[in-house]
Design an enzyme around this catalytic site. Structure first.
Site, PDB file in Angstrom:
ATOM      1  N   GLU A   1      -2.058  21.482  -4.203  1.00 46.48           N
ATOM      2  CA  GLU A   1      -3.040  22.425  -4.765  1.00 46.48           C
ATOM      3  C   GLU A   1      -3.049  22.216  -6.286  1.00 46.48           C
ATOM      4  OE1 GLU A   1      -5.402  24.477  -3.633  1.00 46.48           O
ATOM      5  OE2 GLU A   1      -5.709  24.694  -5.787  1.00 46.48           O
TER       6      GLU A   1
ATOM      7  N   CYS B   1      -5.721  13.233  -3.498  1.00 46.42           N
ATOM      8  CA  CYS B   1      -6.315  14.556  -3.293  1.00 46.42           C
ATOM      9  C   CYS B   1      -6.104  15.464  -4.519  1.00 46.42           C
ATOM     10  CB  CYS B   1      -5.788  15.168  -2.008  1.00 46.42           C
ATOM     11  SG  CYS B   1      -6.899  16.417  -1.363  1.00 46.42           S
TER      12      CYS B   1
ATOM     13  N   GLU C   1      -0.407   9.154   2.486  1.00 45.84           N
ATOM     14  CA  GLU C   1       1.010   9.479   2.754  1.00 45.84           C
ATOM     15  C   GLU C   1       1.194  10.126   4.123  1.00 45.84           C
ATOM     16  OE1 GLU C   1      -1.027  10.956   0.734  1.00 45.84           O
ATOM     17  OE2 GLU C   1      -0.637  13.108   0.525  1.00 45.84           O
TER      18      GLU C   1
ATOM     19  N   ARG D   1     -13.850  19.762  -6.975  1.00 46.24           N
ATOM     20  CA  ARG D   1     -12.799  20.300  -6.087  1.00 46.24           C
ATOM     21  C   ARG D   1     -13.405  20.833  -4.790  1.00 46.24           C
ATOM     22  NH1 ARG D   1     -10.054  24.985  -7.838  1.00 46.24           N
ATOM     23  NH2 ARG D   1      -8.568  24.597  -6.182  1.00 46.24           N
TER      24      ARG D   1
ATOM     25  N   HIS E   1      -5.395  11.221   1.996  1.00 48.83           N
ATOM     26  CA  HIS E   1      -3.926  11.315   1.969  1.00 48.83           C
ATOM     27  C   HIS E   1      -3.274  10.140   2.696  1.00 48.83           C
ATOM     28  CE1 HIS E   1      -3.518  15.556   0.633  1.00 48.83           C
ATOM     29  NE2 HIS E   1      -4.692  15.696   1.197  1.00 48.83           N
TER      30      HIS E   1
END
Ligand SMILES: NC(=O)CC[C@H](N)C(=O)O
Length: 201
Positions: free
Chosen positions: A51, A82, A182, A111, A180
């Site tokens: 975030e 992100c 990951e 965003r 993402h």
């Protein structure tokens, strides 16, 4: 730089462990970075998903914003996924009141851009420099509204209303993705970043 570079993962908030695991699966040595002294010891930095408003507030509290800006200006490679992409953007829209970024990539990032249509989704996209499509996972993801002259678009969303939206960007030693890598067990984006760190990409 030592023969094996040390990759820092900004560990204020977000999916730090997943990035460390992906980098280590490529043979990299990693460290968590929470303090300016830890930042000094790494050769490159990964800014995880999470975030961005929280990350920004914590980076300010931990007095990391300015040191991060300085290292990046001096040429330290950085990769943001992100929320990390948001942190590397020179300009953002739909940020929280007063929200600052580290900056470095000449781009405007919106965003939660996909979130207006659907919070999370996955699709295979083409990424410049990768041999085959990449399975991209988007979670309340930003997209890139526009890039300046020095930033190179590496990938775009390919389906639905968002088709054509920019989701992967490189500017010199800086890399950012809306998605993402990951989380998917496909380490090609991390390998691309490691090649950038080693100067072979
Ligand atoms: N998965 C994510 O990193 C989401 C990013 C988040 N929406 C933000 O603004 O920071």
């Amino acid at each position: 730089m030592a023969a094996v570079p040390t990759i820092g993962v900004l560990a204020l908030q977000g999916d730090v462990r997943e990035h460390r695991r992906a980098l280590e699966s490529c043979g990299a040595s990693t460290e968590s970075v929470r303090r300016p002294e830890e930042l000094e010891r790494v050769d490159a930095i990964v800014i995880p998903g999470g975030e961005s408003t929280t990350m920004w507030r914590l980076a300010r509290t931990f007095e990391l914003l300015e040191p991060l800006r300085k290292r990046i200006e001096q040429g330290m490679p950085a990769y943001g996924s992100c929320a990390g992409m948001i942190m590397l953007a020179d300009r953002i829209s739909d940020g929280a009141e007063g929200q600052e970024t580290i900056g470095g990539i000449d781009m405007l990032v919106r965003r939660n851009a996909f979130g207006r249509q659907v919070d999370s989704f996955e699709e295979d996209i083409h990424v410049t420099g990768l041999d085959a499509p990449y399975h991209a996972v988007f979670i309340r993801a930003p997209w890139v509204e526009s890039v300046g002259g020095d930033a190179e678009v590496l990938g775009r969303a390919e389906s639905g209303d968002a088709a054509g939206r920019i989701v992967a960007v490189r500017q010199g030693h800086l890399l950012a993705t809306s998605f993402h890598p990951e989380l998917t067990g496909d380490a090609r984006i991390h390998r691309l970043f490691l090649d950038m760190v080693k100067g072979t990409q």
